[in-house]
Write a protein that holds these residues in place. Structure first.
Motif, mmCIF file in Angstrom:
data_model
loop_
_atom_site.group_PDB
_atom_site.id
_atom_site.type_symbol
_atom_site.label_atom_id
_atom_site.label_comp_id
_atom_site.label_asym_id
_atom_site.label_seq_id
_atom_site.Cartn_x
_atom_site.Cartn_y
_atom_site.Cartn_z
ATOM 1 N N GLY A 189 0.981 -1.133 0.007
ATOM 2 C CA GLY A 189 -0.171 0.444 0.216
ATOM 3 C C GLY A 189 0.209 1.512 -0.206
ATOM 4 O O GLY A 189 1.550 1.029 0.433
ATOM 5 N N VAL A 190 0.740 1.878 -0.948
ATOM 6 C CA VAL A 190 1.887 3.644 -0.794
ATOM 7 C C VAL A 190 0.725 4.399 -1.228
ATOM 8 O O VAL A 190 -0.169 4.611 -2.030
ATOM 9 C CB VAL A 190 2.077 3.206 -2.356
ATOM 10 C CG1 VAL A 190 3.594 4.403 -2.092
ATOM 11 C CG2 VAL A 190 2.773 1.609 -2.720
ATOM 12 N N ARG A 191 1.173 5.475 -0.779
ATOM 13 C CA ARG A 191 0.636 7.173 -0.265
ATOM 14 C C ARG A 191 1.572 7.806 -1.005
ATOM 15 O O ARG A 191 2.956 8.032 -0.369
ATOM 16 C CB ARG A 191 0.195 7.774 0.768
ATOM 17 C CG ARG A 191 -1.168 7.436 0.659
ATOM 18 C CD ARG A 191 -2.033 7.468 2.362
ATOM 19 N NE ARG A 191 -2.413 8.906 2.270
ATOM 20 C CZ ARG A 191 -2.816 9.304 2.983
ATOM 21 N NH1 ARG A 191 -2.723 9.135 4.473
ATOM 22 N NH2 ARG A 191 -3.224 11.278 2.682
ATOM 23 N N ASP A 192 0.974 8.850 -1.795
ATOM 24 C CA ASP A 192 2.677 9.404 -2.999
ATOM 25 C C ASP A 192 2.459 10.521 -1.325
ATOM 26 O O ASP A 192 2.598 10.662 -0.423
ATOM 27 C CB ASP A 192 1.798 10.236 -3.744
ATOM 28 C CG ASP A 192 0.514 11.797 -3.561
ATOM 29 O OD1 ASP A 192 0.960 12.579 -2.351
ATOM 30 O OD2 ASP A 192 -0.016 11.759 -3.580
ATOM 31 N N ILE A 246 5.359 3.451 2.484
ATOM 32 C CA ILE A 246 4.758 1.995 1.600
ATOM 33 C C ILE A 246 4.686 0.975 3.023
ATOM 34 O O ILE A 246 6.279 0.882 3.052
ATOM 35 C CB ILE A 246 6.717 1.520 0.929
ATOM 36 C CG1 ILE A 246 6.839 2.651 -0.017
ATOM 37 C CG2 ILE A 246 6.168 0.226 -0.123
ATOM 38 C CD1 ILE A 246 8.474 2.699 -0.983
ATOM 39 N N VAL A 247 3.706 0.547 2.187
ATOM 40 C CA VAL A 247 3.390 -0.711 3.580
ATOM 41 C C VAL A 247 3.246 -2.248 3.423
ATOM 42 O O VAL A 247 2.841 -1.981 1.940
ATOM 43 C CB VAL A 247 2.395 0.024 4.696
ATOM 44 C CG1 VAL A 247 1.789 -0.892 5.606
ATOM 45 C CG2 VAL A 247 2.110 0.786 4.933
ATOM 46 N N LEU A 257 7.948 -0.501 4.879
ATOM 47 C CA LEU A 257 9.318 -0.637 4.537
ATOM 48 C C LEU A 257 9.839 1.131 4.698
ATOM 49 O O LEU A 257 11.063 0.867 4.797
ATOM 50 C CB LEU A 257 8.947 -1.243 3.197
ATOM 51 C CG LEU A 257 8.593 -2.708 2.983
ATOM 52 C CD1 LEU A 257 8.803 -2.605 1.403
ATOM 53 C CD2 LEU A 257 8.568 -3.694 3.814
ATOM 54 N N ASP A 258 8.501 2.117 4.283
ATOM 55 C CA ASP A 258 10.004 2.764 4.065
ATOM 56 C C ASP A 258 8.777 4.014 4.026
ATOM 57 O O ASP A 258 8.076 4.128 4.037
ATOM 58 C CB ASP A 258 10.247 3.304 2.622
ATOM 59 C CG ASP A 258 11.598 3.710 2.323
ATOM 60 O OD1 ASP A 258 11.608 5.034 3.315
ATOM 61 O OD2 ASP A 258 12.214 3.540 1.562
ATOM 62 N N ILE A 259 9.322 5.585 4.479
ATOM 63 C CA ILE A 259 8.574 6.489 4.722
ATOM 64 C C ILE A 259 9.359 7.800 2.870
ATOM 65 O O ILE A 259 10.646 7.530 3.729
ATOM 66 C CB ILE A 259 8.299 7.453 5.464
ATOM 67 C CG1 ILE A 259 7.436 6.621 6.480
ATOM 68 C CG2 ILE A 259 7.866 8.577 5.458
ATOM 69 C CD1 ILE A 259 6.904 6.865 7.884
#
Ligand SMILES: O=P(O)(O)OC[C@H]1O[C@H](OP(=O)(O)OP(=O)(O)O)[C@H](O)[C@@H]1O
Ligand SMILES: NC(=O)CC[C@H](N)C(=O)O
Ligand code: SF4
Ligand SMILES: [Mg+2]
Length: 511
Positions: A189-192, A246-247, A257-259
């Motif tokens: 799952g990703v948010r801009d 990024i989840v 995973l990361d921001i």
């Protein structure tokens, strides 16, 4: 106005016995709950595990309940999947643009579902084609799928690094997207980085047991554009995906995973709840603020959804209260243009002390927006959607609250309807500021010329639409109503896009 799209992702836990949860049916229930976000087409894609050479999919035009018959749902076998309900912003209504998008990559099938619009789609399109890759649609969402199917410029060792691929995508396109991406046995799952469009994480729980999530084993995990879908799926809200985050959902749980901040990057580890636990606040605070679409609060989202720790209903009610403070009216009754304006009308009534009484009966079988080609059809469209409750109106001075005016299609004919039904005065109060600028981030707000607020000076709008008076909520009033209830964990900064109201786009547009 047209809505945004809705996305769903669902993965079952490894410990969930076979036959307990049907993933395709869970996604279907989620999509029905997100139907207000897109009514053109919908699709579901499922995976039967990492060894599968293909995904199962069903797609179609129209409403979710009409597309997914029992027969189609039965074909969607698998323990994980994605769903999408679409309103087109790029590439038109052509069935080839129906999401989720799927491609075969060197590492197996890949599927993506996208809510938003890439502001640099033209440049990305050119870059992909320059590499000799052919594209089969005009959709910006296909570009995302193509970019993820290729290794990032820094290369990969033996296996694909999906975190790095997604990070590379985020670095290549700043906004606007919330994505769910399925590959092997994982959904990302990703948010801009501006967090322009919403996305949240939920736990799929066993039904009919005590409401103590921490003590019970989840049956799986889900992503959804809005938390309203979780209730329909028997899931509970864990948290929102943070801007730039990024989840990863897998049969073993949730992992951050990361921001990817605006503009630098950190690499947090996650704790048992999937929360990043070493966010580099200094780096995140250095960037420009996030730009979560303020119109999600005003109109798009369902009132029971939760963003930034607050329910959309409460924000709409506060907008109504603020509007009553800013633009009071001497009147007999307050009423709503059903449905999304109702909490604001109630807020106006509570603040002003004037009773709330319904004056319009809405036909529940007519959808949200009705774009008709000519004036006569538009007027009839309003007549098709609303009937007047004349006994509530007769001889009264009415304040009619709507959440927004876009083209003015709704407001003019409704005023006429109320007057014909016996209203003595009709005062329009709009629970958002005038819409003056188009949106390039996933909402089909029309061109400047089509927007009612650009057609006449504010003082002339009341007589233009046939009202006794007309007033909008101020931009500051809207911001205040939104900010008041925000509850955020981890001190992640907040910020809202107000570009369609003030012309301040979160990024420089390339055209
Ligand atoms: O000025 P216009 O171009 O008419 O657009 C504005 C109207 O459209 C929306 O309602 P919609 O019917 O889409 O949905 P709702 O039933 O959820 O209020 C919005 O709530 C306004 O009522
Ligand atoms: N409304 C949306 O989020 C649209 C997503 C994508 N741009 C499409 O047109 O399919
Ligand atoms: S321009 Fe308006 S509709 Fe578009 S993202 Fe910004 S606030 Fe939302
Ligand atoms: Mg409406």
């Amino acid at each position: 106005m047209r809505e945004a799209c809705g996305v769903i992702g669902c993965v079952l836990a490894r410990s969930t016995p076979d036959g307990v949860v049907n993933v395709a049916r869970m996604i279907y229930l989620g999509l029905v709950a997100l139907q207000h976000r897109g009514q053109e087409s919908a699709g579901i894609v499922t995976s039967e595990g990492p060894a599968s050479t293909h995904f199962n999919y069903q797609k179609g035009d129209g409403l979710v309940a009409a597309i997914f018959t029992d027969e189609k749902l039965n074909k969607l076998k698998g323990d994980m999947g994605l769903g999408h309900t679409r309103y087109s912003t790029a590439g038109g209504r052509d069935p080839t643009n129906t999401q989720p998008f799927m491609v075969h990559t060197r590492h197996g099938p890949l599927a993506t579902a996208h809510n938003g619009e890439l502001i640099n789609a033209m440049a990305l399109r050119k870059a992909i084609m320059d590499r000799g890759v052919g594209l089969s649609t005009l959709s910006d969402s296909e570009l995302i799928t193509q970019m993820l199917s290729q290794a990032p410029p820094r290369g990969e060792k033996a296996k694909p690094d999906w975190g790095a691929r997604i990070r590379h995508l985020i670095e290549a396109t700043p906004t606007a997207y919330s994505l769910v991406v399925m590959q092997e046995d994982k959904i990302y799952g990703v948010r801009d980085p501006f967090g322009n469009r919403p996305l949240c994480i939920g736990r799929l729980m066993p039904l009919g047991t005590a409401n103590d999530d921490e003590q019970r084993k989840p049956l799986g995990w889900v992503f959804s554009s809005e938390s309203c879908a979780f209730q329909s799926m028997g899931a509970t809200l864990m948290r929102e995906v943070y801007p730039g985050e990024i989840v990863e959902l897998s049969p073993d749980g949730v992992r951050s995973l990361d921001i990817v901040p605006r503009p630098k990057r950190t690499a947090p580890h996650s704790n048992a709840h999937g929360d990043p636990d070493d966010i580099d606040h200094e780096t995140i605070l250095l960037g420009p603020p996030p730009a979560f679409c303020i119109f999600e609060y005003v109109y798009f989202a369902r009132a029971d959804s939760v963003f930034e720790g607050q329910q959309v209903y409460s924000v709409r009610q506060r907008c109504g209260r603020q509007l009553a403070i800013e633009s009071p009216v001497d009147a007999d009754i307050i009423s709503t243009v059903p449905e999304s304006a109702t909490p604001a009308a109630l807020g106006f009534s509570l603040e002003s002390g004037i009773p709330y009484i319904e004056v319009l009966c809405k036909n529940r079988y007519v959808g949200r927006s009705f774009i008709q080609p000519d004036t006569r059809s538009r007027k009839l469209a309003v007549a098709k959607k609303f009937g007047a409750l004349s006994e509530n109106l007769m001889g009264r001075r009415v304040v009619l609250v709507d959440d927004s005016i876009v083209r003015g299609t709704t407001v003019g004919p409704i005023i006429q309807l109320l007057r014909q039904a016996g209203a003595k005065e009709v005062h329009i109060r709009v629970a958002s500021p005038p819409l003056k600028h188009p949106c390039y981030m996933g909402i089909n707000i029309p061109t400047r010329g089509e927007l009612l607020a650009n057609q006449k000076p504010l003082e002339e709008l009341a007589s233009h639409v046939g009202a006794d008076s007309l007033a909008y909520l101020s931009i500051e009033g809207l911001r205040k109503a939104v900010r008041q209830g925000i509850v955020l964990k981890n001190n992640i900064p907040t910020g809202h896009c107000t570009a369609c109201l003030d012309g301040n786009y979160p990024v420089n547009l390339e055209w």
